[in-house]
Each structure stands twice: as structure tokens, then as C-alpha cells.
Motif scaffolding. Structure first.
Motif, short mmCIF file in Angstrom:
data_model
loop_
_atom_site.label_atom_id
_atom_site.label_comp_id
_atom_site.label_asym_id
_atom_site.label_seq_id
_atom_site.Cartn_x
_atom_site.Cartn_y
_atom_site.Cartn_z
N ALA A 139 -4.14 4.03 1.29
CA ALA A 139 -3.09 4.08 0.55
C ALA A 139 -2.00 3.03 0.80
N VAL A 140 -1.69 2.69 1.84
CA VAL A 140 -0.97 1.62 2.66
C VAL A 140 -1.36 0.35 1.97
N GLY A 141 -2.74 0.28 2.43
CA GLY A 141 -3.51 -1.04 1.94
C GLY A 141 -3.54 -1.22 0.44
N GLU A 142 -3.92 -0.25 -0.25
CA GLU A 142 -3.70 -0.23 -1.57
C GLU A 142 -2.54 -0.88 -2.31
N ARG A 143 -1.29 -0.13 -1.77
CA ARG A 143 -0.18 -0.28 -2.14
C ARG A 143 0.19 -1.94 -1.92
N ALA A 144 0.10 -2.07 -0.89
CA ALA A 144 0.33 -3.45 -0.38
C ALA A 144 -0.20 -4.41 -1.30
#
Lengths: 332, 332
Positions: free
Chosen positions: B295-300
Motif C-alpha cells: 500500500a505504501v508503494g502504491e500510494r507513493a
DNA sequence: TTGTAGGCGTTATCAA
DNA sequence: TTGATAACGCCTACAA
């Protein structure tokens, strides 16, 4: 009409150095026939302006981008294959462009074709993906990594069939009457080869292969498979040895079997394939075989680079790497 | 002078369709104001010739390539961060270009700058890598993923400090007098944050933090750390609870501790961070916390895409995702 | 609705 | 040893 990008170009460097943009090009590319003094002036202008060569413009005129594309589809060992590919591509001073392809919807393939890449790597492709690729018009040199052989290009892969066969024989030699198999992901070429090796070993021993347990990758899938095996055991089927198509299934398998009272390795023997780092540290340690995925990835990339750079046959002739089959010291 | 590439271009399509190459451009890019009949003729020519738009030429004139670059340095969860990034980038119809940067030798950084990418993602960068990046002239919009905050661009990351702190308190609440810590890779921002959370929790409880055990990632490293812990235990240091900076250390830790007679969870309690799929299937199951790396990767990636595409503030304001802290049901 | 002109930043060829 | 010129394949602007 197009707008200038703002970043300095060869013309800007040329103006500052009092030469033509062509001379700048010569200096940048290390072409001979530039007076040292002139070259120095150009270099000074370059650093003063912070000039960097525009790879896009260069690619447009040279028809080569320095980019290598990789299609990838989630499968056993995809991560380690890609890591090997990346290392080799980077070592060659090129950049890797990765596209994940959903096997059910190979639209990503088109996208990669729009980009100008010098060569393609199909990492663990399904047959249908290769068919999609093959149906496309003009495509760059392609190498298949751990996939079925296909006119698209040379295939590079480990001997999964041999590895599975050897492990199955290993279990049979230990006195087991038969060996059950938890398969890898459906559609996976690696998984199919491993299943074939398992079948071959059983056939060689004159044993009818029991119905394989559908698996995949990862501990959760392994857990589900373990429950299925336990159910069959409870239903009266004699199960004493299991070959898992992939090491990552093992932790879940152990877990589910233990929950069902089938302790590994006392009541049941389990072997895996892939030599994942965690396999040594499971309780008990998993007997496994290394198929060298990183090396396979590196080798495939190097073959592709040879093709792309016109270096014929340096590596192309040998289609498969031999697996470094080292069984870890298991408890049985 | 440059040579034609062999693949058909707009001019070829135009000639076949009996229009100008400009009309072809209009059709290809879906611009209005083309008579349906003409468009049909153009489209027919396109398929008949197998024409594909040349992304390089397009990028040269538009100054946007559709490419997103990711620097990456091996660290905790890099794989899952990248997987999230890749998904978001792909969903946006763009292609991801991955460069692995050796933190000791950040030459790969230059390489990525030579390419024309519309935006950069620095995935788990070290401080020195960010410094190298920051010193460079003109660079595209950048987002930092799980790295220290830096003027280069917004940072996106999970609350590792909070996760480690909560787990440490969890262990202390269970009656342990202190909690030991196996660290993550040196230089890792994630690892530093987790260590800080551990320290904070101990400080809050008025406990002097014991010397942390240097770790890293992966079961083999965990095994080495486990031996170090066992040595210290043998030397008389009371060790009853351990927080591992990363789940992947756990299997090796369990292994080494068990070999030293320190059975988990009877003699010693172990918690990890990261919620790796295998953690549930270890014996015993590892207590852990999910920090949502995908999720962090997607959000970034989405934040970067917003910046690149000029969509202001859709997502940029919130710098960190809250971790979905769910502790798996451990045995203690 | 369609075509013409010009330029993006580079490399290759030829002439000076 | 260096410079002018013409592409590479495309897009934008303007004219028709």
C-alpha cells in the motif's frame, strides 16, 4: 511548434565553448579527431552548464535505447530470476524496464512494444503469452527465461525435470512406497517440468502416480495443500512422502500437517525444490535442491545482450544451465 | 545521416491511406476533427502495415516519456514496496524503469538521469543516496518511499516507529523485564525507525535498552543473530524477549535459539515486524505487525503521478500511511 | 476537415 | 581538425 525543454542541449554547450554542436557531439562520444585544447574547452562548458546527453534524442537517431525490457508473470522464483536479470543488465551499463503481465490479460505486452527497447526477456512466460508475443509484428530480439521453447527466441532454464526426478528417487530410495506431489501454480512452465520429473521417477520405479495436490506458491497455499493431504490421509490413503513443487509451500505444509497430527519428519517426509534461504531454518530443515534461478536470469540476460550487440554465439548455443543440485542436510 | 528504421512510420501510413502524415497523427492520438471515413481509411492502413507509434520520437517532442524511474537499494520489504509501485504505475498506463543502486557506489543514479523519465521514486534510499541525488542538477519530480525526509520531495512511509513501540510494549505488558532487539540492515531508514520505536518504548517503561544485536534481513542473518543472543544468554545476560526488526529474520532466530536450548516460546518470546506470509506458519507462529508495504508503494507512486501529471494536492498532503497493525494470533 | 512548415536534440555524412 | 546540413519520427501551430 515544439518547445525547448529548458535543460541545456549540445547547441548551448557549443555556443559557450565557441564551437559547433557537432564538435560537442564528438567530445561527448569520445570520437577521435578533436584537438585536446578544443575538447577541454567543450568539457569545461559541459560541466559549467551541467549538460547531460539526451538519451531520447540519441535513441531516435541511433535506433537503440540502451533499454532492455522484461515481461514478467508471477510464478515460482520470478523474484530471483529478475534479480539475476537486473544484475546482468546493469553490469552491461543498460537499464531494465519491467512490465508485469497478467496472464489473463496480456495488454501490457503492447505497452512494452511501444517503447523502444533493444531486446526483450520473457520471464517465466505462459504458453499463451508467448503466443500473443509471437503474433505481434516486428519485435526486437527475445530470450525466453524459464518458459516453453518457442520460435520467438532461445530458451534458458534450469533442469527442473531432473531436479524433481532426483528428489523423488531420493524419497523412494528411503523406502517410501510412493511419493505425493503438491504442484506449483497452474500454467507455470517450471511447475509443469517439476511435475513431469516427479511422474517420470515414479514411472521408472513402476509406481502409479497418485493424484497430485493442486498448489501454487507461498506458505498460505502450502497450508491449504497440507490440509488437503491430511484429509486424504484421514480418508485412508497412505501418505508418507511429499514432494512440494516449491520451497515456499513448505512452511505452510508443515504447519497444516502438524495440526492434523502428521508430524514432519516422523510421520511424513517432505521435500521441496528451490533452495530458499529459509528452508535450512525450518523445523525440520527441508530437503531441497537448488536450481540456481539468479544464475539462470543472469545467463539469459547475457545471451540477450550478445544478440542485441551482435556478438554471435558467445553464449547462445547452450540452452540450459545445469542445476547445482545440493540437497541440504535434512533430518532424514 | 540517420537511416530509416525499417518499421513503418506515420508517413508510410499516410501514403497508403492517401492522406498527410498529420492526419495520421490526429487519428492515432484521437484528436477530433477527422472525417470518420478518413479515419477508417487511416486505421485500415495502420493495421495493414502493423504501424505502432514510436514512443521515442513522441517523447522527444513532448518532453514526456511515460516512464517512471525507481531507484532501489536492497532493504527490508523492498520487494513488496516495488510490487506496489509497479501496480500503481502500470494502472496509470505507464512503464516502470528499475535501477538497483549499490549504496556504496551510486553510479547507477547517473544512468537513470540520462534516460528521460517523467518522475523518480527513491525506494528505501539511504541518506547518502539522497544527498547524491540532491546534488545533481535538474531532476524530475521525486517521491521518497520509506526514506528519511529530504527537500528532494515528499516522503511516504509507514509508522515503523509506532509499530516497534507497540510491539515492545506488548512484550513488556506480558511481564518481560526487558526486550532485546535484533536490528535490520545498517543504513536502512526503516530499520532505524523500528529501533527508535523499540528504544522509545523501553524509555517510557524506565528500562535501560540492552545492547542491540546487529542483524539485517533474511533467515541466515537471523540465524547468526540468534547465535549471538544465545552466547549472551550463556554469558549470564537475562534474555526472555526479543523484537526482530524484520520477520524474515525469525525462522533463523528460532532455529539458532532452539539449537542453544532456548525454545521459542517456552524459554524466550520473539516478535517480528512486517507480517510476512510465512510468519503465520512458523512453529510457533510469529507475533508480528503489518506495515502495509504494498500500500505504501502504491500510494507513493500515485503521489508521484499526481505531481507528474500536474494534479495538485490530490494525495500529496498526507505524508504517511497508517499501518494496519494487526498482530497475528501468536502462542503467547 | 485537412495539409504544410518547423522544430524537438541528437548523430552521420560530406565538405571545408 | 572542424562546421554545415540533413535526417530520425513525431507533434504543434497555422494556413488552406
Amino acid at each position: 511548434m515544439p518547445v525547448r525543454s529548458g535543460t541545456p542541449g549540445m547547441v548551448d554547450v557549443a555556443r559557450l565553448a565557441g564551437v559547433s554542436h557537432q564538435t560537442v557531439s564528438r567530445v561527448v562520444n569520445g570520437h577521435p579527431g578533436v584537438r585536446p585544447e578544443t575538447a577541454a574547452r567543450v568539457r569545461a562548458a559541459i560541466t559549467s552548464l551541467g549538460y547531460r546527453r539526451n538519451a531520447t534524442a540519441r535513441a531516435l537517431v541511433t535506433h537503440r535505447s540502451g533499454l532492455i525490457g522484461a515481461f514478467t508473470t508471477p510464478d515460482i522464483d520470478t523474484d530471483r530470476l529478475l534479480s539475476g536479470v537486473e544484475a546482468a543488465v546493469r553490469a552491461a551499463g543498460r537499464t531494465l524496464l519491467i512490465t508485469v503481465v497478467d496472464p489473463d490479460d496480456p495488454t501490457g505486452v503492447d505497452r512494452l512494444l511501444d517503447r523502444v527497447v533493444d531486446g526483450h526477456l520473457a520471464v517465466a512466460p505462459t504458453t499463451s503469452l508467448l503466443a500473443t508475443l509471437g503474433a505481434l509484428p516486428a519485435r526486437p530480439p527475445t530470450v525466453i527465461v524459464e518458459g516453453p521453447s518457442h520460435p520467438l527466441g532461445p530458451s534458458v532454464g534450469a533442469d527442473h525435470r531432473g531436479a524433481a526426478r532426483a528428489l523423488t528417487h531420493h524419497l523412494l530410495d528411503r523406502g517410501h512406497r510412493t511419493v505425493h506431489h503438491v504442484t506449483g501454480p497452474p500454467g507455470s512452465h517450471i511447475a509443469a517440468e517439476r511435475a513431469a520429473g516427479w511422474r517420470a521417477a515414479l514411472a521408472e520405479a513402476g509406481i502409479d502416480a497418485p493424484e497430485p495436490v493442486p498448489g501454487g506458491t507461498g506458505p498460505d497455499t502450502g497450508h491449504a495443500a497440507g490440509r488437503a493431504l491430511a484429509d486424504r490421509h484421514r480418508a485412508g490413503e497412505p501418505i508418507t512422502a511429499v514432494l512440494a513443487a516449491d520451497d515456499t509451500l513448505a512452511a505452510g505444509l508443515f504447519h497444516a500437517l502438524a495440526d492434523a497430527g502428521l508430524h514432519v519428519p516422523d510421520r511424513i517426509a517432505v521435500a521441496g525444490i528451490g533452495d530458499r534461504p529459509e528452508s535450512t531454518h525450518l523445523a525440520p530443515a527441508l530437503t531441497t535442491v537448488d536450481t540456481g534461478p539468479r544464475a539462470v536470469g543472469e545467463r539469459a540476460a547475457r545471451i540477450l545482450l550478445d544478440m542485441v550487440e551482435g556478438r554471435e554465439g558467445t553464449d547462445t548455443t547452450v540452452p540450459a544451465t545445469a542445476p547445482r543440485t545440493r540437497a541440504s542436510t535434512g533430518h532424514w
